[in-house]
Design a protein around this motif. Sequence first.
Motif, PDB file in Angstrom:
ATOM      1  N   ARG B 147       0.766  -1.043  -0.147  1.00 40.56           N
ATOM      2  CA  ARG B 147       0.312   0.011  -0.362  1.00 40.56           C
ATOM      3  C   ARG B 147       1.083   1.567   0.081  1.00 40.56           C
ATOM      4  N   GLY B 148       1.962   0.944  -0.643  1.00 34.26           N
ATOM      5  CA  GLY B 148       2.854   2.308  -0.809  1.00 34.26           C
ATOM      6  C   GLY B 148       2.392   3.275  -2.247  1.00 34.26           C
ATOM      7  N   LEU B 149       3.306   4.474  -2.252  1.00 33.04           N
ATOM      8  CA  LEU B 149       2.918   4.914  -3.247  1.00 33.04           C
ATOM      9  C   LEU B 149       4.467   4.448  -4.802  1.00 33.04           C
ATOM     10  N   ALA B 150       4.203   4.354  -5.561  1.00 35.08           N
ATOM     11  CA  ALA B 150       5.928   4.673  -6.472  1.00 35.08           C
ATOM     12  C   ALA B 150       5.802   5.989  -7.327  1.00 35.08           C
ATOM     13  N   ILE B 151       6.426   5.906  -7.045  1.00 36.16           N
ATOM     14  CA  ILE B 151       6.647   7.586  -7.898  1.00 36.16           C
ATOM     15  C   ILE B 151       7.880   7.261  -8.593  1.00 36.16           C
ATOM     16  N   ALA B 152       8.304   8.196  -9.969  1.00 41.19           N
ATOM     17  CA  ALA B 152       9.294   7.892 -10.827  1.00 41.19           C
ATOM     18  C   ALA B 152      10.360   8.750 -10.100  1.00 41.19           C
ATOM     19  N   SER B 153      11.565   8.648 -10.100  1.00 42.63           N
ATOM     20  CA  SER B 153      12.758   9.928  -9.513  1.00 42.63           C
ATOM     21  C   SER B 153      13.153  10.323 -10.844  1.00 42.63           C
ATOM     22  N   HIS B 154      13.091  11.689 -10.082  1.00 42.08           N
ATOM     23  CA  HIS B 154      13.441  12.276 -11.450  1.00 42.08           C
ATOM     24  C   HIS B 154      13.949  12.632 -13.177  1.00 42.08           C
ATOM     25  N   ILE B 155      12.796  12.487 -13.282  1.00 44.95           N
ATOM     26  CA  ILE B 155      12.502  11.704 -14.520  1.00 44.95           C
ATOM     27  C   ILE B 155      12.961  12.857 -15.515  1.00 44.95           C
ATOM     28  N   ASP B 156      12.940  14.222 -15.147  1.00 44.41           N
ATOM     29  CA  ASP B 156      14.191  14.938 -16.486  1.00 44.41           C
ATOM     30  C   ASP B 156      15.855  14.746 -16.378  1.00 44.41           C
ATOM     31  N   LYS B 157      16.785  13.935 -15.652  1.00 50.54           N
ATOM     32  CA  LYS B 157      17.685  13.877 -15.524  1.00 50.54           C
ATOM     33  C   LYS B 157      18.293  12.248 -16.300  1.00 50.54           C
ATOM     34  N   GLU B 158      19.610  12.888 -16.598  1.00 50.65           N
ATOM     35  CA  GLU B 158      19.994  12.083 -17.426  1.00 50.65           C
ATOM     36  C   GLU B 158      20.735  11.033 -16.957  1.00 50.65           C
ATOM     37  N   ALA B 159      21.089  10.237 -15.806  1.00 47.21           N
ATOM     38  CA  ALA B 159      20.798   9.228 -15.618  1.00 47.21           C
ATOM     39  C   ALA B 159      20.024   8.560 -14.009  1.00 47.21           C
ATOM     40  N   PHE B 160      20.131   7.311 -14.699  1.00 51.55           N
ATOM     41  CA  PHE B 160      18.607   6.918 -13.644  1.00 51.55           C
ATOM     42  C   PHE B 160      17.391   7.139 -13.268  1.00 51.55           C
ATOM     43  N   SER B 161      17.618   8.002 -14.432  1.00 54.11           N
ATOM     44  CA  SER B 161      15.844   8.081 -14.857  1.00 54.11           C
ATOM     45  C   SER B 161      15.114   6.916 -15.516  1.00 54.11           C
ATOM     46  N   ILE B 162      13.694   6.917 -15.170  1.00 56.86           N
ATOM     47  CA  ILE B 162      13.110   6.020 -15.612  1.00 56.86           C
ATOM     48  C   ILE B 162      13.231   5.837 -17.771  1.00 56.86           C
ATOM     49  N   ILE B 163      12.978   7.368 -18.301  1.00 57.68           N
ATOM     50  CA  ILE B 163      12.995   7.808 -18.706  1.00 57.68           C
ATOM     51  C   ILE B 163      14.980   7.378 -20.027  1.00 57.68           C
ATOM     52  N   SER B 164      16.250   7.780 -19.037  1.00 54.52           N
ATOM     53  CA  SER B 164      17.323   7.846 -19.015  1.00 54.52           C
ATOM     54  C   SER B 164      17.104   5.768 -20.127  1.00 54.52           C
ATOM     55  N   GLN B 165      17.084   5.562 -18.513  1.00 55.93           N
ATOM     56  CA  GLN B 165      16.884   4.048 -18.676  1.00 55.93           C
ATOM     57  C   GLN B 165      16.542   3.724 -19.621  1.00 55.93           C
ATOM     58  N   LEU B 166      15.317   3.897 -20.286  1.00 57.61           N
ATOM     59  CA  LEU B 166      13.833   2.764 -20.579  1.00 57.61           C
ATOM     60  C   LEU B 166      13.958   3.411 -22.014  1.00 57.61           C
ATOM     61  N   GLY B 167      13.520   4.792 -22.066  1.00 60.99           N
ATOM     62  CA  GLY B 167      13.633   5.669 -23.791  1.00 60.99           C
ATOM     63  C   GLY B 167      12.196   6.471 -23.384  1.00 60.99           C
ATOM     64  N   PHE B 168      11.392   5.852 -22.738  1.00 55.95           N
ATOM     65  CA  PHE B 168       9.828   6.347 -22.399  1.00 55.95           C
ATOM     66  C   PHE B 168       8.952   6.055 -21.159  1.00 55.95           C
ATOM     67  N   ILE B 169       8.095   6.054 -20.889  1.00 56.63           N
ATOM     68  CA  ILE B 169       7.697   5.303 -19.382  1.00 56.63           C
ATOM     69  C   ILE B 169       6.676   4.176 -20.102  1.00 56.63           C
ATOM     70  N   PRO B 170       7.309   2.784 -19.966  1.00 53.93           N
ATOM     71  CA  PRO B 170       6.196   1.824 -20.143  1.00 53.93           C
ATOM     72  C   PRO B 170       4.224   2.101 -20.052  1.00 53.93           C
ATOM     73  N   GLU B 171       4.077   1.738 -20.671  1.00 56.14           N
ATOM     74  CA  GLU B 171       2.588   1.712 -20.839  1.00 56.14           C
ATOM     75  C   GLU B 171       2.182   0.894 -19.548  1.00 56.14           C
ATOM     76  N   GLY B 172       0.907   1.758 -18.383  1.00 58.55           N
ATOM     77  CA  GLY B 172       0.444   0.581 -18.041  1.00 58.55           C
ATOM     78  C   GLY B 172       1.136   0.534 -16.479  1.00 58.55           C
ATOM     79  N   LEU B 173       2.063   0.336 -16.013  1.00 60.52           N
ATOM     80  CA  LEU B 173       3.274   1.026 -15.253  1.00 60.52           C
ATOM     81  C   LEU B 173       2.277   0.624 -13.979  1.00 60.52           C
ATOM     82  N   GLY B 174       1.518   1.704 -13.810  1.00 61.63           N
ATOM     83  CA  GLY B 174       0.882   1.807 -12.178  1.00 61.63           C
ATOM     84  C   GLY B 174       1.605   2.894 -11.732  1.00 61.63           C
ATOM     85  N   LEU B 175       2.709   3.827 -11.998  1.00 55.04           N
ATOM     86  CA  LEU B 175       3.115   4.685 -11.339  1.00 55.04           C
ATOM     87  C   LEU B 175       2.261   5.980 -10.501  1.00 55.04           C
ATOM     88  N   ASP B 176       2.788   5.820  -9.788  1.00 57.81           N
ATOM     89  CA  ASP B 176       1.433   6.577  -8.666  1.00 57.81           C
ATOM     90  C   ASP B 176       1.452   8.368  -9.034  1.00 57.81           C
TER      91      ASP B 176
END
Lengths: 115, 244
Positions: B147-176
């Motif tokens: 029952r926690g909240l999942a938030i993708a960190s600093h998606i505008d950063k060039e490293a360790f962000s879901i967008i830098s690593q995966l190119g885009f946010i996968p559909e249906g991931l369910g992030l809060d």
Amino acid sequence: MNLREIAEKLGLEVITGKTKLDCPISGGYASDLLSDVLANSREGNVWITIQAHPNIVAIAAMKGLCGVIIANGRVPEEETIKKAESENIAIMTSKKPVFELAGNLYALGVGGIKK
Amino acid sequence: MKPFKADLHIHTCLSPCADLMMTPKAIVREAQAKDIDIIGICDHNSGENVAAVKKAASKYGMTVLGGMEICSREEAHILALFDNEASLEKTQEIIWERLSGENDPTAFGEQVIADEEGRVLGINHKLLTGAVDLAVGEIVDLVHRYRGLAIASHIDKEAFSIISQLGFIPEGLGLDALEVSGNYKLHPFNYDSYRLPFITSSDAHFLHDVGKIYTKFLLEAAEFSEISMALKGISNRAIDFYPN
């Protein structure tokens, strides 16, 4: 040089996209940052990565890549295989690390992207 | 509804890359001085300093949300925030089963477990800066199971962000929610296309950064459940942050 030839010469296991093996390779690209692959790979490239997430299929499709080699003994996620099958993207795997694979491809005459 | 300032992404001296001055008491004092109402404690792959920060904050009536910043197999950072310590501990247990390696303090920094006053209780020897052998989707599911909240960190950063690593946010991931760094204005995004709420936070590793960047929420009270409602946009709770 096409995918079939490099798959044979490098001993790659072809997981998906068996009908795509005639794809002529325009060059190679190696990177694990998908944002970087999106920005810098070229159409017809063969892409070497250790990422196995389903998003690699979307990147390969968007960029019109010839195929993806997942290196270092990593296995694609189930969802990745499903997606690659439905989009007909060639995914191959190898136990070799990225550096060795890139070196092998270079030795076979597959160049990098021209800058 | 009342406005509350929340800085939901703060590291402590437990994170190897954070300054050793980031003790529980010092973080709370700094946040207090900057009029922050709610802080989130998110060390890399560990929640061991959360209890101490909660203790330090109780004197000031400041709300602390306990969590951690989990590094996925793809090396995308995901903030996990929980309502209670039991949920945090259970998640941490599973995260640690999938985290290998030992920390080298000279290369990465010390990982200090502290009490509320900043006294050293112990040292964590795990490679907290490492990647957990779980895919990003598995991490979101795990966080939601408790029952926690999942938030993708600093998606505008060039490293360790879901967008830098995966190119885009996968559909249906369910992030809060998605977090942007304080530099979000430098790299304009098409925010509406994500169809997810946005927050911004300091990602403080040094004391002077605590509370420097925060998100304003409109809530009834400074509580986890209220933040959760605001992220879902229900019962008139809202986020007062418009990156555009």
